[in-house]
Design an enzyme around this catalytic site. Structure first.
Site, mmCIF file in Angstrom:
data_model
loop_
_atom_site.group_PDB
_atom_site.id
_atom_site.type_symbol
_atom_site.label_atom_id
_atom_site.label_comp_id
_atom_site.label_asym_id
_atom_site.label_seq_id
_atom_site.Cartn_x
_atom_site.Cartn_y
_atom_site.Cartn_z
ATOM 1 N N HIS A 4 97.062 -34.365 60.463
ATOM 2 C CA HIS A 4 97.302 -34.453 61.913
ATOM 3 C C HIS A 4 98.242 -35.610 62.255
ATOM 4 C CE1 HIS A 4 94.829 -38.031 62.062
ATOM 5 N NE2 HIS A 4 94.030 -37.418 61.201
ATOM 6 N N GLU B 266 87.206 -34.169 58.375
ATOM 7 C CA GLU B 266 87.379 -35.439 57.669
ATOM 8 C C GLU B 266 86.067 -35.866 57.020
ATOM 9 O OE1 GLU B 266 88.973 -37.160 55.930
ATOM 10 O OE2 GLU B 266 90.161 -38.627 57.036
#
Ligand SMILES: *[C@@H]1O[C@H](CO)[C@@H](O)[C@H](O)[C@H]1NC(C)=O
Ligand SMILES: *[C@@H]1O[C@H](CO)[C@@H](O)[C@H](O)[C@H]1NC(C)=O
Ligand SMILES: *[C@@H]1O[C@H](CO)[C@@H](O)[C@H](O)[C@H]1NC(C)=O
Ligand SMILES: *[C@@H]1O[C@H](CO)[C@@H](O)[C@H](O)[C@H]1NC(C)=O
Length: 349
Positions: A104, A208
């Site tokens: 990202h 994550e």
């Protein structure tokens, strides 16, 4: 504890996908010599994937002689022909797949860590949802992060138009907002083939590594649905985050175990040769470990291509360990120290 029980439940579910009267498992290796990033001699720090044609090495392939219009074919077209010839010649239990894994763009949690310094971030600020002006729980992209994603969008447009790259056939994303938004900005408005539009599937295990940080806690399924209406959820995706637990962190072995589980799930349900994954620095590092790729850290907004050979082997694979989540130490007030020497919060004031 709750989170690890759920994790073992999902591992059991993932392994039944491959289970039959004769157990089988998937083994991954990286086909090297294709991208500069798979060469141990390449410096990952500051690597310019946009300026280097995604790191694609200029070379010939053994299949070039049969490549249609080979004198005019681009390097990406000859690579596509090579991958297709590898897949045609390979035994039934082997396949070759090109993964594009993108991190990202910069999120508010990244900006806050730079602002406060890593010790104060890790030991104090990251456990809060934000401060008086900024929210970093399930962080959104900063303006910098949005620009990074749009730059990658332009890059894909050029790869498709000039380099004749084969775009992804399927798209997957982490459920965290910063990845969903990065995927959307990166792949919207491209000249994609009609048969493989940008309809990403959200997968829990692409998230994550779970720490005590609120940026690792995902939003509800309804909130995601409302903000990313075209996106699909994997089967069984729950309304509320089943894994994030205040002040506990997922051990690295658990993370690698669920990275293997999500790859196994993708490779046993998706026959695409070109697959896009939108995820995080820590999670892409874990996926690279499972694939047997060298360490290659990505800065925010960067992406890495990996040519993977997946082999289905007989027998059970190595067992995956599921350890209990580890309690995290924090400080009652932000420590004054700025350098990363304090990574266990021993510098609490
Ligand atoms: C399984 O993968 C590992 C590394 O990713 C590789 O070293 C090994 O040769 C593979 N085993 C088989 C039987 O393909
Ligand atoms: C890798 O590149 C960085 C700058 O981008 C530089 O500081 C570092 O010294 C390089 N490392 C090696 C081993 O060349
Ligand atoms: C690869 O080839 C392209 C054009 O065919 C060229 O522009 C580029 O500089 C080459 N890259 C390297 C690293 O040699
Ligand atoms: C909140 O944190 C951000 C760091 O991302 C910082 O720029 C801002 O000044 C902080 N706000 C207050 C009121 O301290």
């Amino acid at each position: 504890m709750r989170a690890s029980c759920l994790l073992s439940g999902i591992f059991a579910a993932a392994s039944t996908v491959l289970a039959s009267s004769h157990p089988k498992h998937l083994n991954y290796t990286v086909v090297t010599g294709i991208f500069q990033q798979d060469d141990p001699a390449t410096n990952a720090s500051g690597f310019d994937f946009i300026g280097s044609n995604f790191g694609l090495i200029n070379r010939t392939y053994p299949s070039d002689y049969s490549c249609p219009d080979r004198t005019h074919a681009t390097q990406w077209q000859r690579l596509a022909h090579y991958i297709s010839s590898l897949n045609k010649k390979s035994p039934r239990n082997e396949r070759y797949t090109l993964l594009f894994m993108g991190r990202h763009g910069e999120g508010f949690h990244n900006a806050a860590e730079s602002h406060f310094g890593t010790p104060a971030w890790n030991c104090y600020w990251s456990e809060l949802d934000g401060n008086a002006t900024v929210t970093w729980a399930d962080a959104k992209l900063t303006d910098v992060g949005i620009q990074q994603a749009l730059r990658v969008n332009k890059f894909w447009a050029r790869l498709i138009k000039d380099e004749k790259i084969t775009p992804p056939e399927t798209y997957y994303s982490s459920p965290l907002y910063r990845c969903l938004d990065t995927a959307k900005l990166t792949f919207t408005g491209l000249d994609l083939p009609r048969k493989s539009p940008f309809v990403p599937i959200i997968k829990e295990f692409l998230r994550e590594g779970i720490s005590a940080h609120t940026c690792d806690r995902r939003s509800t399924k309804s909130y995601i649905k409302q903000n990313f209406p075209g996106f699909k959820f994997e089967h069984g995706f729950q309304e509320t985050d089943p894994y994030w637990t205040p002040l506990f962190a997922e051990p690295r072995d658990n993370q690698d175990g669920r990275s293997k589980a999500v790859l196994d799930d993708i490779f046993s349900s998706d026959e695409s040769t070109y697959i896009s994954i939108s995820s995080h620095s820590g999670e892409i590092a874990s996926l690279l470990r499972v694939l047997g790729h060298r360490v290659f850290s990505l800065s925010t907004g960067s992406a890495i291509p990996v040519l993977v050979k997946a082999t289905t082997l007989n027998g059970d694979g190595p067992p995956s360990t599921t350890l209990p989540y580890a309690p995290q130490k924090t400080c009652a007030a932000p420590p004054a120290i700025r350098d990363a020497s304090c990574n266990d919060c021993s510098c609490c004031v």
